[in-house]
Design an enzyme around this catalytic site. Structure first.
Site, mmCIF file in Angstrom:
data_model
loop_
_atom_site.group_PDB
_atom_site.id
_atom_site.type_symbol
_atom_site.label_atom_id
_atom_site.label_comp_id
_atom_site.label_asym_id
_atom_site.label_seq_id
_atom_site.Cartn_x
_atom_site.Cartn_y
_atom_site.Cartn_z
ATOM 1 N N TYR A 52 18.240 -11.186 -13.568
ATOM 2 C CA TYR A 52 17.453 -11.326 -12.874
ATOM 3 C C TYR A 52 16.000 -11.189 -13.272
ATOM 4 C CZ TYR A 52 16.380 -13.578 -8.369
ATOM 5 O OH TYR A 52 15.917 -14.406 -7.215
ATOM 6 N N HIS A 96 12.507 -11.439 -15.352
ATOM 7 C CA HIS A 96 10.872 -11.928 -15.009
ATOM 8 C C HIS A 96 10.138 -11.441 -16.204
ATOM 9 C CE1 HIS A 96 10.388 -7.567 -14.822
ATOM 10 N NE2 HIS A 96 11.331 -7.379 -13.811
ATOM 11 N N GLY A 112 8.417 -9.341 -17.272
ATOM 12 C CA GLY A 112 8.633 -8.014 -18.028
ATOM 13 C C GLY A 112 9.696 -7.952 -18.857
ATOM 14 N N HIS A 113 10.841 -8.604 -18.478
ATOM 15 C CA HIS A 113 11.981 -8.957 -19.547
ATOM 16 C C HIS A 113 11.452 -9.520 -20.578
ATOM 17 C CE1 HIS A 113 13.975 -8.035 -15.654
ATOM 18 N NE2 HIS A 113 14.558 -7.010 -16.279
ATOM 19 N N GLN A 132 24.949 3.484 -12.321
ATOM 20 C CA GLN A 132 23.759 4.129 -12.375
ATOM 21 C C GLN A 132 23.333 3.839 -10.702
ATOM 22 O OE1 GLN A 132 22.138 1.472 -15.417
ATOM 23 N NE2 GLN A 132 20.492 1.227 -14.019
ATOM 24 N N GLN A 184 13.236 6.787 -17.831
ATOM 25 C CA GLN A 184 14.202 6.287 -18.851
ATOM 26 C C GLN A 184 14.312 6.141 -20.050
ATOM 27 O OE1 GLN A 184 16.419 2.657 -16.976
ATOM 28 N NE2 GLN A 184 15.627 1.637 -18.680
HETATM 29 P P1 AMP Z 1 16.171 -3.835 -15.586
HETATM 30 O O1 AMP Z 1 16.961 -5.230 -15.829
HETATM 31 O O2 AMP Z 1 15.470 -3.735 -14.514
HETATM 32 O O3 AMP Z 1 17.193 -3.009 -15.927
HETATM 33 O O4 AMP Z 1 15.004 -3.578 -17.051
HETATM 34 C C1 AMP Z 1 15.511 -4.156 -18.135
HETATM 35 C C2 AMP Z 1 14.368 -3.637 -18.992
HETATM 36 O O5 AMP Z 1 13.150 -4.245 -18.606
HETATM 37 C C3 AMP Z 1 14.055 -1.908 -19.125
HETATM 38 O O6 AMP Z 1 13.823 -1.598 -20.293
HETATM 39 C C4 AMP Z 1 12.726 -1.994 -18.073
HETATM 40 O O7 AMP Z 1 11.934 -1.045 -18.107
HETATM 41 C C5 AMP Z 1 12.083 -3.504 -18.486
HETATM 42 N N1 AMP Z 1 11.224 -3.846 -17.355
HETATM 43 C C6 AMP Z 1 11.586 -3.944 -16.286
HETATM 44 N N2 AMP Z 1 10.269 -4.501 -15.328
HETATM 45 C C7 AMP Z 1 9.264 -4.131 -16.291
HETATM 46 C C8 AMP Z 1 7.976 -4.666 -16.219
HETATM 47 N N3 AMP Z 1 7.247 -5.100 -15.273
HETATM 48 N N4 AMP Z 1 7.067 -4.420 -17.519
HETATM 49 C C9 AMP Z 1 7.887 -4.287 -18.463
HETATM 50 N N5 AMP Z 1 8.995 -4.013 -18.453
HETATM 51 C C10 AMP Z 1 9.930 -4.133 -17.533
#
Ligand code: AMP
Length: 316
Positions: free
Chosen positions: A46, A48, A50-51, A75, A170
């Site tokens: 999903y 965005h 950030g990813h 988790q 994390q």
């Molecule tokens: P997730 O899919 O939520 O497990 O996140 C996967 C990776 O994306 C993890 O290393 C998160 O820290 C990183 N991540 C999620 N949201 C953000 C964000 N807003 N800015 C930067 N990295 C992000």
């Protein structure tokens, strides 16, 4: 034959989708034998912006970019949002392709946790505070994270792996695991990507109603207030001011704390070194987290940037 295509960014069709560990190993062994460096970005999908920032960083540095796409059941605590966690493999594949990903590893649960799976990686201490506090999400959350990331490191054997500072605890846990277990990977942690109004991007933001979405901006506003006051007042006074910002928005945080970014020990002042200021709060149906890092001299470090996020509930 190399997986790399010549014209990047390429179409989604150019991304190789792999579901089986055996195939993953075979492809990556050939790439490594050809002298190519491998970068890994673990995600739960999903995607965005950030990813995407992590994927682009991996693209800029490594010959082969692998993104894992796996909603890791271990988790999630019973009753959390595992079932509802948003999934959009097609959309994720397109975004990954645009960011230059070569291979998506999206295993089914039984490929990661076969019958009789009985092993866990536990990082002591670091996982019992903040989100790991037994009265909150609990250390089991980080046991699930550390175990799946260790497995991904073993399956992919990346030279470098990228994580977001959005999940600062994390990052501390994974760095410690890599150090303690001598895992030969370099960990890179990148800044939090935010919406224009400061809200940290998260797949879970999609759970928010319009009113909750507005209230959620208090998290980053509170952190900015802490940053501002930490320059002129004590850390305790700055945290108190941050709590007032949250209270004005009707938010009672699970925690708003200052801690050493590596050891996660409570920080009482900024004299000794930088401090991670982390917040978690339930906003309507979504449990959200955010953080900032205060350098020893109290000057703000994190930049705000961003674009629209999509949606989900329980973070950190
Ligand atoms: P997730 O899919 O939520 O497990 O996140 C996967 C990776 O994306 C993890 O290393 C998160 O820290 C990183 N991540 C999620 N949201 C953000 C964000 N807003 N800015 C930067 N990295 C992000």
């Amino acid at each position: 034959m190399s997986l790399l295509t010549t014209d990047r960014p390429h179409a989604a069709a150019g991304v190789k989708l792999v579901r089986a560990k055996g195939e993953l190993r075979a492809i990556l062994a050939a790439e490594r034998a050809a002298g190519r460096s491998v970068g890994l970005v673990p995600t739960m999908g999903y995607l965005h912006e950030g990813h995407a920032s992590l994927l682009r960083a991996a693209r800029a540095e490594c010959d082969l970019v692998v993104m894992s796409l796996f909603v890791n059941p271990t988790q999630f605590a019973p009753g959390e949002d595992l079932e509802r966690y948003p999934r959009d493999e097609e959309g994720d594949t397109e975004l990954a392709a645009e960011a230059g990903v070569d291979l998506i590893y999206a295993p089914p649960v039984e490929e990661v946790y076969p019958d009789g799976f009985a092993t866990a990686v536990e990082v002591g201490g670091l996982t019992e505070v903040l989100c790991g506090d037994p009265g909150r999400r609990g250390p089991e959350h980080f046991r699930g994270v550390a175990t799946v990331v260790a497995k991904l490191f073993n399956s992919v054997q990346p030279d470098v792996a990228w994580f977001g500072r959005k999940d600062a605890q994390q990052v501390a846990v994974i760095r410690r695991m890599v150090r303690d277990l001598d895992i030969p990977v370099r960990i890179e942690a990148l800044p939090i990507v935010r919406e224009p109004d400061g809200l940290a991007m998260s797949s879970r933001n999609a759970y928010l109603s319009a009113a909750d979405r507005e209230r959620a901006t208090a998290l980053s506003r509170a952190l900015r207030e802490v940053e501002r006051l930490a320059r002129e007042d004590s850390l305790a006074a700055a945290l108190e001011a941050g709590r007032r910002v949250l209270a004005e928005a009707g938010i009672e945080p699970e925690y708003l704390e200052a801690r050493d970014p590596d050891s996660l020990q409570l920080a009482t002042d900024l004299g000794e070194g930088p401090a991670l200021v982390a917040v978690a709060a339930q906003i309507g149906p979504a449990r959200l987290i955010d953080n900032t890092e205060l350098p020893a001299d109290g000057t703000k470090t994190h930049a705000y940037r961003g674009k629209s996020a999509r949606r989900p509930e329980q973070e950190g």
